[in-house]
Design a protein around this motif. Structure first.
Motif, PDB file in Angstrom:
ATOM      1  N   ASN A   1     -72.292-100.951 -14.379  1.00 34.91           N
ATOM      2  CA  ASN A   1     -72.070-101.593 -13.081  1.00 34.91           C
ATOM      3  C   ASN A   1     -73.366-101.978 -12.383  1.00 34.91           C
ATOM      4  O   ASN A   1     -73.398-102.139 -11.167  1.00 34.91           O
ATOM      5  CB  ASN A   1     -71.226-100.693 -12.182  1.00 34.91           C
ATOM      6  CG  ASN A   1     -69.839-100.513 -12.740  1.00 34.91           C
ATOM      7  OD1 ASN A   1     -69.219-101.474 -13.173  1.00 34.91           O
ATOM      8  ND2 ASN A   1     -69.359 -99.301 -12.762  1.00 34.91           N
TER       9      ASN A   1
ATOM     10  N   TYR B   1     -76.168-104.875 -12.018  1.00 37.22           N
ATOM     11  CA  TYR B   1     -76.193-106.318 -12.282  1.00 37.22           C
ATOM     12  C   TYR B   1     -77.551-106.969 -12.034  1.00 37.22           C
ATOM     13  O   TYR B   1     -77.780-108.093 -12.457  1.00 37.22           O
ATOM     14  CB  TYR B   1     -75.117-107.019 -11.439  1.00 37.22           C
ATOM     15  CG  TYR B   1     -73.732-106.545 -11.805  1.00 37.22           C
ATOM     16  CD1 TYR B   1     -73.055-107.112 -12.859  1.00 37.22           C
ATOM     17  CD2 TYR B   1     -73.138-105.496 -11.126  1.00 37.22           C
ATOM     18  CE1 TYR B   1     -71.792-106.667 -13.229  1.00 37.22           C
ATOM     19  CE2 TYR B   1     -71.876-105.042 -11.481  1.00 37.22           C
ATOM     20  CZ  TYR B   1     -71.213-105.630 -12.532  1.00 37.22           C
ATOM     21  OH  TYR B   1     -69.980-105.179 -12.898  1.00 37.22           O
TER      22      TYR B   1
ATOM     23  N   ARG C   1     -75.866-111.242 -16.871  1.00 39.49           N
ATOM     24  CA  ARG C   1     -75.141-110.688 -15.719  1.00 39.49           C
ATOM     25  C   ARG C   1     -75.507-111.537 -14.512  1.00 39.49           C
ATOM     26  O   ARG C   1     -76.659-111.871 -14.297  1.00 39.49           O
ATOM     27  CB  ARG C   1     -75.505-109.234 -15.490  1.00 39.49           C
ATOM     28  CG  ARG C   1     -75.035-108.392 -16.656  1.00 39.49           C
ATOM     29  CD  ARG C   1     -75.175-106.951 -16.356  1.00 39.49           C
ATOM     30  NE  ARG C   1     -74.632-106.194 -17.465  1.00 39.49           N
ATOM     31  CZ  ARG C   1     -73.721-105.268 -17.325  1.00 39.49           C
ATOM     32  NH1 ARG C   1     -73.254-104.970 -16.144  1.00 39.49           N
ATOM     33  NH2 ARG C   1     -73.275-104.617 -18.361  1.00 39.49           N
TER      34      ARG C   1
ATOM     35  N   ASP D   1     -70.472-111.706 -11.266  1.00 40.98           N
ATOM     36  CA  ASP D   1     -70.006-110.483 -11.920  1.00 40.98           C
ATOM     37  C   ASP D   1     -70.001-109.314 -10.942  1.00 40.98           C
ATOM     38  O   ASP D   1     -69.059-108.511 -10.916  1.00 40.98           O
ATOM     39  CB  ASP D   1     -70.882-110.140 -13.125  1.00 40.98           C
ATOM     40  CG  ASP D   1     -70.875-111.216 -14.197  1.00 40.98           C
ATOM     41  OD1 ASP D   1     -69.823-111.867 -14.373  1.00 40.98           O
ATOM     42  OD2 ASP D   1     -71.911-111.402 -14.852  1.00 40.98           O
TER      43      ASP D   1
ATOM     44  N   THR E   1     -67.145-109.792  -8.449  1.00 43.51           N
ATOM     45  CA  THR E   1     -65.870-109.465  -9.080  1.00 43.51           C
ATOM     46  C   THR E   1     -65.675-107.957  -9.142  1.00 43.51           C
ATOM     47  O   THR E   1     -64.593-107.440  -8.831  1.00 43.51           O
ATOM     48  CB  THR E   1     -65.790-110.072 -10.492  1.00 43.51           C
ATOM     49  OG1 THR E   1     -65.907-111.480 -10.392  1.00 43.51           O
ATOM     50  CG2 THR E   1     -64.499-109.702 -11.194  1.00 43.51           C
ATOM     51  N   GLN E   2     -66.720-107.231  -9.532  1.00 41.66           N
ATOM     52  CA  GLN E   2     -66.634-105.770  -9.607  1.00 41.66           C
ATOM     53  C   GLN E   2     -66.341-105.181  -8.226  1.00 41.66           C
ATOM     54  O   GLN E   2     -65.491-104.291  -8.093  1.00 41.66           O
ATOM     55  CB  GLN E   2     -67.927-105.189 -10.182  1.00 41.66           C
ATOM     56  CG  GLN E   2     -67.964-103.674 -10.234  1.00 41.66           C
ATOM     57  CD  GLN E   2     -66.951-103.087 -11.200  1.00 41.66           C
ATOM     58  OE1 GLN E   2     -66.410-103.771 -12.064  1.00 41.66           O
ATOM     59  NE2 GLN E   2     -66.685-101.807 -11.060  1.00 41.66           N
TER      60      GLN E   2
END
Length: 83
Positions: A25, A27, A33, A37, A40-41
């Motif tokens: 997790n 980025y 990445r 991304d 979204t996480q």
């Protein structure tokens, strides 16, 4: 030129190792990445019923200037004579 070429070779060799051990997790400054991304996480995690109530975002000034080189050498296998 030789130093730059060796840096490139070591990057190719170590990047894959570092990526397999890295936080999934994370980025920032990672290959393949993107900001989308991370967004979204956040959306997925914060959309749950038991999601965290707070989000902490920070930019730690000089973090990489003061990171423990000893810790890094222990975490990432590398030919220390080259360093």
């Amino acid at each position: 030129m030789k130093d730059r070429a060796m840096q490139g070779l070591y990057l190719l060799a170590l990047e894959g190792i570092a990526e397999t051990n890295a936080d999934p997790n994370s980025y920032g400054f990672r290959p393949e990445r993107f900001t989308a991304d991370a967004i979204t996480q956040c959306f997925q995690v914060l959309g749950r019923k038991c999601s965290p109530r707070w989000v902490l975002e920070g930019d730690i000034k000089g973090c990489f200037d003061h990171i423990s080189h000893e810790w890094m050498l222990k975490q990432v296998p590398v030919d220390k004579t080259v360093l």
